[in-house]
Design an enzyme around this catalytic site. Structure first.
Site, PDB file in Angstrom:
ATOM      1  N   ASP A 329       0.870  -1.176   0.000  1.00 34.26           N
ATOM      2  CA  ASP A 329       0.000   0.000   0.000  1.00 34.26           C
ATOM      3  C   ASP A 329       0.910   1.230   0.000  1.00 34.26           C
ATOM      4  O   ASP A 329       2.114   1.123   0.227  1.00 34.26           O
ATOM      5  CB  ASP A 329      -0.889  -0.034   1.251  1.00 34.26           C
ATOM      6  N   ASP A 525      -7.427  -2.951   4.596  1.00 33.82           N
ATOM      7  CA  ASP A 525      -6.658  -3.855   3.747  1.00 33.82           C
ATOM      8  C   ASP A 525      -6.902  -5.323   4.090  1.00 33.82           C
ATOM      9  O   ASP A 525      -6.228  -6.205   3.555  1.00 33.82           O
ATOM     10  CB  ASP A 525      -5.152  -3.555   3.879  1.00 33.82           C
TER      11      ASP A 525
END
Length: 629
Positions: A329, A525
């Protein structure tokens, strides 16, 4: 074994039985060597039995405990049978030596495992246990687990929220990175929800509790962590399964060595073949593998924890050693997740320094993270300028009067509400814009943006040198993602992604049957971490939530710890292979010598407990190794 401070007193107490047995054994062997006349018969037997019992009692006790559970063939059983047989044929020193070495080996194993477990426990246990309760205008402290619904709690700046609730204060800013994965602070207004795990940033805030401690989102997450069973590495699972079948086979083979020669050997001397069987029994004990292999993984986990990396299972050490793809990320992982002034754009009719001084004085009346970023950029407010009638407009910005002029500083919605026209360059639209107006005229703006972490570039370069393919997936705008990827040297980068889009990218990689690890920093996530072979969480802020969703947690948020985790995994696997090869090679050599009647119990002791000790020391070596590049 408990986890004391490991002082000299602790070592003396823990090793006293071994010291006592060693002294008696050494004394007895000296008397045997010089054939002391008084040292014979029952006195000699009693002497060695006295040396034997302090180190044998724990082993015999463990053997009996497993036998009562129906598990007869354990390493404890092998040790007890072999040493009892050695006493039966008069080999007293060998019997004591086997148990003494085994006891020392067990001590080192427990010590190493205990230290590793203590390091891991210290990293996980970070939940807020107490809260400040507001009652009748007074503030007191209470255990978070005992706070009922409806209670009002007060949050100090920098304090982590322990319970879910609704905000009673007018407004407050929270760092929600652990729960949302995004760095931009979330400004809550009165009546909005506040969740456990958020961090109150700059000003005191009152929250009314809406859920019990055990029912909060964060507590449910932590409960999952506590209930999770430890996952073993494939090598460790194989060794344990191997030992379960190997040990009874060894006992059967020892019986054959002892009794079968009676049918084919003349003259058959029972004591000689019994001795050979005992040698075989001691050599064959799988202690070196059963002890050193798990300890190698504990050593890797312990070494990682001291570097701020938490592995939730030894299987993830193996995975990191062979990973082919690492997907990251952006926000909070490769970038700081905090605001900094990036650019200042001023209209021609206004002075840049003067504009910054005015904005700094006005923002000094706010505790918002944007104000913090401006203060860090501009320095101490100009003491010759004073702001009056300062008003903070929630969700928009500030209004005040400085030197008789009305100043506005905030987002473009603030200027829209006052119907002030403005112009923002297209290149700045991806950043947070603080627009400024003086006396109803647009004067310019500041852009505030997230910054790339100092070690992010080195981390990406290190992974590339390991032939690991690096990819970046982010929910941020495509232009921002491409810019960050270009600075870091990441070829594969995608922006504007929803969680399900990230999952699709991971599935494409997994279809190639290649291992993939995802690195993120929040609960958002969770889907992509779940589908990855392993998930790494940046857990510096709100690490409680990150620990739940991830298999590996980096406590200090440094990207450079990602290649370090790979190096630790590779080193651990190398040590495991060394121990397996070393143990089997030595045992095979001494087994052949034992079958020929050449090896004695002393060689058997070395092949068993000596090899185990060397393997343990080799496993412990990883805890002292420097994994910095």
């Amino acid at each position: 074994m408990q986890h004391p401070s490991y002082s000299l007193k602790f070592y003396l107490k823990a090793l006293f039985p071994a010291f006592f047995s060693l002294i008696l054994l050494a004394t007895g062997m000296v008397w045997d060597h010089f054939q002391a006349s008084f040292f014979s018969g029952y006195f000699r037997l009693a002497w060695y039995v006295t040396a034997y019992l302090p180190v044998a009692f724990p082993v015999i006790g463990e053997a009996l405990k497993y036998i009562l559970k129906g598990n007869i063939f354990t390493e404890f059983f092998l040790m007890a049978v072999a040493t009892a047989g050695a006493f039966a044929i008069g080999e007293y020193p060998e019997a004591v030596g086997v148990m003494l070495f085994y006891a020392v080996g067990e001590f080192f194993q427990e010590l190493a495992v205990d230290r590793a477990q203590a390091n891991i426990k210290g990293l996980i246990d970070q939940r807020p246990d107490t809260v400040s309760v507001l009652e009748n205008g007074a503030t007191g402290t209470a255990l978070a687990k005992e706070v009922p619904v409806g209670t009002v709690i007060r949050l100090k700046p920098g304090e982590k929220v322990a319970l879910d609730g609704i905000l009673l204060s007018g407004y407050a800013s929270f760092n929600t990175a652990a729960l949302t994965g995004e760095s931009k602070p979330d400004t809550k207004t009165k009546g909005e929800s506040v969740l456990a795990g958020m961090i109150n940033l700059n000003s005191p805030a009152d929250v009314k509790v809406t859920a019990l401690y055990e029912d909060s989102k964060l507590s449910r997450i932590l409960e999952l962590v506590q209930q999770a069973t430890e996952q073993k590495a494939p090598t460790e699972l194989f060794i344990r399964k191997f030992a379960r079948y190997y040990t009874p086979a060894v006992v059967a083979a020892a019986l054959l060595i002892c009794l079968a020669p009676a049918l084919i050997v003349e003259p058959y001397i029972f004591s000689d073949w019994l001795y050979r069987a005992l040698v075989f029994l001691v050599i064959s004990c799988p202690c070196a593998l059963v002890i050193s292999i798990p300890l190698s993984y504990f050593g890797g986990i312990g070494a990682a924890s001291r570097h701020g990396i938490l592995f939730k299972g030894s299987n993830y050490l193996d995975l990191m050693a062979s990973v082919k793809h690492i997907v990251m990320d952006k926000t909070g992982t490769l970038t700081e997740g905090v605001f900094q002034v990036k650019r200042v754009v001023v209209e021609p009719a206004f002075d840049t320094d003067g504009l910054i001084r005015l904005v700094n004085v006005l923002e000094s009346h706010s505790t918002h993270p944007v104000a913090t970023a401006i203060a860090a950029y501009a320095g101490v407010p100009d003491p010759s300028l004073q702001a009056s009638d300062v008003e903070e407009i929630p969700g928009r910005g500030l209004k005040g009067t400085i030197a008789g002029k009305t100043i506005l500083a905030g987002n473009t919605r603030l200027l829209d509400s006052f119907e002030i026209p403005y112009t923002i360059h297209a290149q700045d639209l991806d950043d947070t814009v603080i627009a400024v107006a003086i006396e109803g005229v647009f004067a310019g703006y500041l852009t505030i943006a997230d910054q790339i972490k100092p070690d992010a570039k080195n981390a990406v370069d290190a992974l590339k040198r390991m032939n690991i393919r690096v990819m970046m997936l982010s929910g941020d705008k495509e232009t921002v993602v491409r810019q960050v990827a270009g600075e870091l040297g990441i070829d594969d980068a995608y922006g504007n992604l929803l969680p399900e889009d990230k999952v699709s990218h991971i599935q494409e990689i997994k279809q190639k049957n290649e291992s993939v690890v995802f690195v993120g920093d929040g609960v958002n996530d969770a889907p992509v971490i779940a589908i990855s072979d392993a998930g790494i969480a940046m857990g510096g802020l709100g690490s409680d939530a990150a620990i739940e969703i991830a298999d590996i947690v980096i406590q200090d948020d440094e990207p450079s710890k990602i290649p370090m985790a790979v190096r630790i995994g590779k080193e651990t696997k190398k040590i495991v292979k060394q121990n397996i090869i070393f143990a089997f090679a030595i045992k095979l050599a001494v087994l052949i010598l034992g079958a020929e009647g050449i090896a004695t119990l002393w060689e058997a002791v070395f092949a068993d407990v000596g090899v185990a000790l060397l393997a343990i020391l080799n496993a412990m070596r990883i805890q002292r190794k420097n994994f910095e590049p």
